[in-house]
Design a protein around this motif. Structure first.
Motif, short mmCIF file in Angstrom:
data_model
loop_
_atom_site.label_atom_id
_atom_site.label_comp_id
_atom_site.label_asym_id
_atom_site.label_seq_id
_atom_site.Cartn_x
_atom_site.Cartn_y
_atom_site.Cartn_z
N SER A 11 -0.91 -9.15 -6.91
CA SER A 11 -0.04 -8.52 -5.91
C SER A 11 -0.88 -7.79 -4.88
O SER A 11 -1.77 -7.01 -5.25
N VAL A 12 -0.60 -8.05 -3.61
CA VAL A 12 -1.33 -7.39 -2.53
C VAL A 12 -0.34 -7.02 -1.43
O VAL A 12 0.77 -7.55 -1.37
N LYS A 13 -0.77 -6.14 -0.56
CA LYS A 13 0.05 -5.78 0.59
C LYS A 13 -0.24 -6.74 1.73
O LYS A 13 -1.31 -7.35 1.80
N ALA A 14 0.70 -6.85 2.63
CA ALA A 14 0.52 -7.70 3.79
C ALA A 14 -0.76 -7.32 4.52
O ALA A 14 -1.07 -6.14 4.66
N GLY A 16 -3.66 -8.16 3.35
CA GLY A 16 -4.71 -8.19 2.35
C GLY A 16 -5.24 -9.58 2.08
O GLY A 16 -4.83 -10.56 2.72
N ASN A 84 -5.46 -12.23 5.50
CA ASN A 84 -4.31 -11.85 6.32
C ASN A 84 -3.01 -12.35 5.69
O ASN A 84 -2.19 -12.98 6.36
N LYS A 86 0.67 -12.76 4.21
CA LYS A 86 1.97 -12.37 4.71
C LYS A 86 3.00 -12.44 3.57
O LYS A 86 2.79 -13.19 2.61
N PRO A 87 4.08 -11.70 3.66
CA PRO A 87 5.11 -11.78 2.60
C PRO A 87 5.57 -13.21 2.34
O PRO A 87 5.89 -13.56 1.20
N THR A 90 4.14 -15.39 -0.50
CA THR A 90 4.50 -15.15 -1.89
C THR A 90 5.00 -16.43 -2.53
O THR A 90 5.93 -17.08 -2.02
N VAL A 124 3.03 -10.96 -2.16
CA VAL A 124 2.60 -10.20 -0.99
C VAL A 124 3.75 -9.31 -0.55
O VAL A 124 4.82 -9.80 -0.19
N SER A 125 3.52 -8.01 -0.57
CA SER A 125 4.56 -7.06 -0.19
C SER A 125 4.33 -6.56 1.23
O SER A 125 3.19 -6.49 1.70
N SER A 126 5.41 -6.22 1.89
CA SER A 126 5.31 -5.76 3.28
C SER A 126 5.04 -4.27 3.36
O SER A 126 5.11 -3.56 2.37
#
Length: 126
Positions: A11-14, A16, A84, A86-87, A90, A124-126
């Motif tokens: 799991s990563v943030k947008a 990442g 880079n 993006k959600p 996912t 990928v979370s926003s």
């Protein structure tokens, strides 16, 4: 018998990055062309990136410039560097091998590959 096992999901943030790896074991010839596919919930599986046995690469338009596929024949591994994120990236990501179609037109078609790994989840979370 060739087996493929993916790793590196998470799991990563947008914005990442993640690096996926696929390890091949068994009677695995370096002559196999290989690819990464992904499938999001409720969607069809789609080709992400592919690399031919001669080194040529193909990318889906949605990931071009952000993802990079590579292979190490000495280690029997296939990697996917994802930047880079993006959600919409996912999905469950799958490694595939043993391509049996025409590369120029079919490199990202899933029914052209006959060996598959169990997949690794990318969120990928926003």
């Amino acid at each position: 018998q060739v087996k493929l096992v993916e790793s590196g999901g998470g799991s990563v943030k947008a914005g990442g990055s993640l690096r996926l790896s696929c390890a091949a074991s068994g009677d695995y010839p370096a002559t196999y062309s290989m690819a990464w596919f992904r499938q999001a919930p409720g969607k069809e599986r789609e080709g992400v990136a592919a690399i031919a046995n001669f080194g040529g690469t193909t990318y889906a338009a949605s990931v071009k410039g952000r993802f990079s596929i590579s292979r190490d024949n000495s280690k029997n591994t296939l990697d996917l560097e994802m930047n880079n994120l993006k959600p919409e990236d996912t999905a469950m990501y799958y490694c595939a091998a043993r391509f049996a179609c025409t590369w120029a037109s079919d490199s990202l078609r899933d029914n052209c590959y006959s060996i598959w790994g169990p997949g690794t989840q990318v969120i990928v979370s926003s």
